[in-house]
Design an enzyme around this catalytic site. Structure first.
Site, PDB file in Angstrom:
ATOM      1  N   HIS A 177      26.808  14.016 -31.464  1.00 50.36           N
ATOM      2  CA  HIS A 177      26.279  12.723 -31.370  1.00 50.36           C
ATOM      3  C   HIS A 177      26.014  11.507 -29.943  1.00 50.36           C
ATOM      4  O   HIS A 177      26.347  11.529 -29.134  1.00 50.36           O
ATOM      5  CB  HIS A 177      27.766  11.045 -31.757  1.00 50.36           C
ATOM      6  CG  HIS A 177      26.752  10.150 -32.543  1.00 50.36           C
ATOM      7  ND1 HIS A 177      26.907  10.502 -33.999  1.00 50.36           N
ATOM      8  CD2 HIS A 177      26.791   9.434 -31.478  1.00 50.36           C
ATOM      9  CE1 HIS A 177      26.282   8.248 -34.001  1.00 50.36           C
ATOM     10  NE2 HIS A 177      26.531   8.176 -32.745  1.00 50.36           N
ATOM     11  N   HIS A 194      17.433  11.902 -34.651  1.00 51.26           N
ATOM     12  CA  HIS A 194      17.180  12.711 -36.016  1.00 51.26           C
ATOM     13  C   HIS A 194      15.846  12.457 -35.810  1.00 51.26           C
ATOM     14  O   HIS A 194      14.556  11.561 -35.919  1.00 51.26           O
ATOM     15  CB  HIS A 194      17.564  12.404 -37.556  1.00 51.26           C
ATOM     16  CG  HIS A 194      17.438  11.207 -37.791  1.00 51.26           C
ATOM     17  ND1 HIS A 194      17.809  10.396 -37.040  1.00 51.26           N
ATOM     18  CD2 HIS A 194      15.895  10.421 -38.187  1.00 51.26           C
ATOM     19  CE1 HIS A 194      17.648   8.978 -37.552  1.00 51.26           C
ATOM     20  NE2 HIS A 194      16.731   8.503 -38.533  1.00 51.26           N
TER      21      HIS A 194
HETATM   22  P1  AMP Z   1      15.954   6.464 -39.996  1.00 48.93           P
HETATM   23  O1  AMP Z   1      15.193   5.866 -41.015  1.00 48.93           O
HETATM   24  O2  AMP Z   1      14.377   7.492 -39.070  1.00 48.93           O
HETATM   25  O3  AMP Z   1      16.791   6.287 -39.364  1.00 48.93           O
HETATM   26  O4  AMP Z   1      16.271   8.011 -41.541  1.00 48.93           O
HETATM   27  C1  AMP Z   1      17.244   8.047 -42.234  1.00 48.93           C
HETATM   28  C2  AMP Z   1      16.320   8.660 -43.204  1.00 48.93           C
HETATM   29  O5  AMP Z   1      18.106   9.802 -43.703  1.00 48.93           O
HETATM   30  C3  AMP Z   1      15.841   8.445 -44.617  1.00 48.93           C
HETATM   31  O6  AMP Z   1      14.751   9.234 -44.520  1.00 48.93           O
HETATM   32  C4  AMP Z   1      17.009   8.774 -44.762  1.00 48.93           C
HETATM   33  O7  AMP Z   1      16.349   9.080 -46.061  1.00 48.93           O
HETATM   34  C5  AMP Z   1      17.928  10.304 -44.689  1.00 48.93           C
HETATM   35  N1  AMP Z   1      18.912  10.052 -45.178  1.00 48.93           N
HETATM   36  C6  AMP Z   1      20.515   8.863 -45.504  1.00 48.93           C
HETATM   37  N2  AMP Z   1      20.737   9.451 -46.119  1.00 48.93           N
HETATM   38  C7  AMP Z   1      21.396  10.823 -46.626  1.00 48.93           C
HETATM   39  C8  AMP Z   1      21.764  12.028 -46.945  1.00 48.93           C
HETATM   40  N3  AMP Z   1      23.320  11.564 -47.425  1.00 48.93           N
HETATM   41  N4  AMP Z   1      21.252  13.286 -46.637  1.00 48.93           N
HETATM   42  C9  AMP Z   1      19.265  13.117 -46.433  1.00 48.93           C
HETATM   43  N5  AMP Z   1      19.049  12.176 -45.543  1.00 48.93           N
HETATM   44  C10 AMP Z   1      19.309  11.126 -45.857  1.00 48.93           C
END
Ligand code: AMP
Length: 114
Positions: A47, A100
């Protein structure tokens, strides 16, 4: 692992995901709301809250992420190029507080970055 972290739960298998790559340091899976034909998220298996939290102690995870990104892109056929993005903090609209990297590709992406 952080208790209330969505991506820690995905890495642990407690929440389902569509895995595209995994090794001892890195997990990669398809974004649930894709913004391009390929939209993969690559995360460290420890994390780290955001790019703000990268340090000498954990930067090997970031290095590994960038080692595997070309292989993930190639596996999805992104021969024309792709974009790698990390959102850090509120002004960048970071919604999941686990570092990420978005891999986006499979179409001509917009030039605008902000
Ligand atoms: P960020 O806005 O850069 O924090 O990106 C977070 C990303 O996580 C977004 O593009 C979401 O669509 C994606 N996301 C949220 N929940 C999930 C999930 N359960 N599985 C895959 N992607 C996810």
């Amino acid at each position: 692992m952080a208790n209330d972290c969505l991506f820690c739960k995905i890495i642990a298998g407690d929440i389902p995901s569509t895995k595209v790559y995994e090794d001892d340091m890195v997990y990669a899976f398809r974004d649930i709301a894709p913004m391009a034909p390929t939209h993969v998220l690559v995360v460290p298996k420890v994390h780290i809250a955001s790019a703000d939290e990268v340090s000498a102690e954990n930067s090997a995870y970031v290095a590994r992420i960038f080692e595997v990104i070309p292989n993930i892109a190639a596996a999805d056929g992104l021969t024309g190029g792709y974009r790698v993005i990390t959102n850090c903090g509120a002004d960048a609209c970071q919604s999941v507080k686990h570092l990420h990297f978005h891999i986006l590709g499979g179409k001509m992406l917009a030039l605008e970055m902000a």
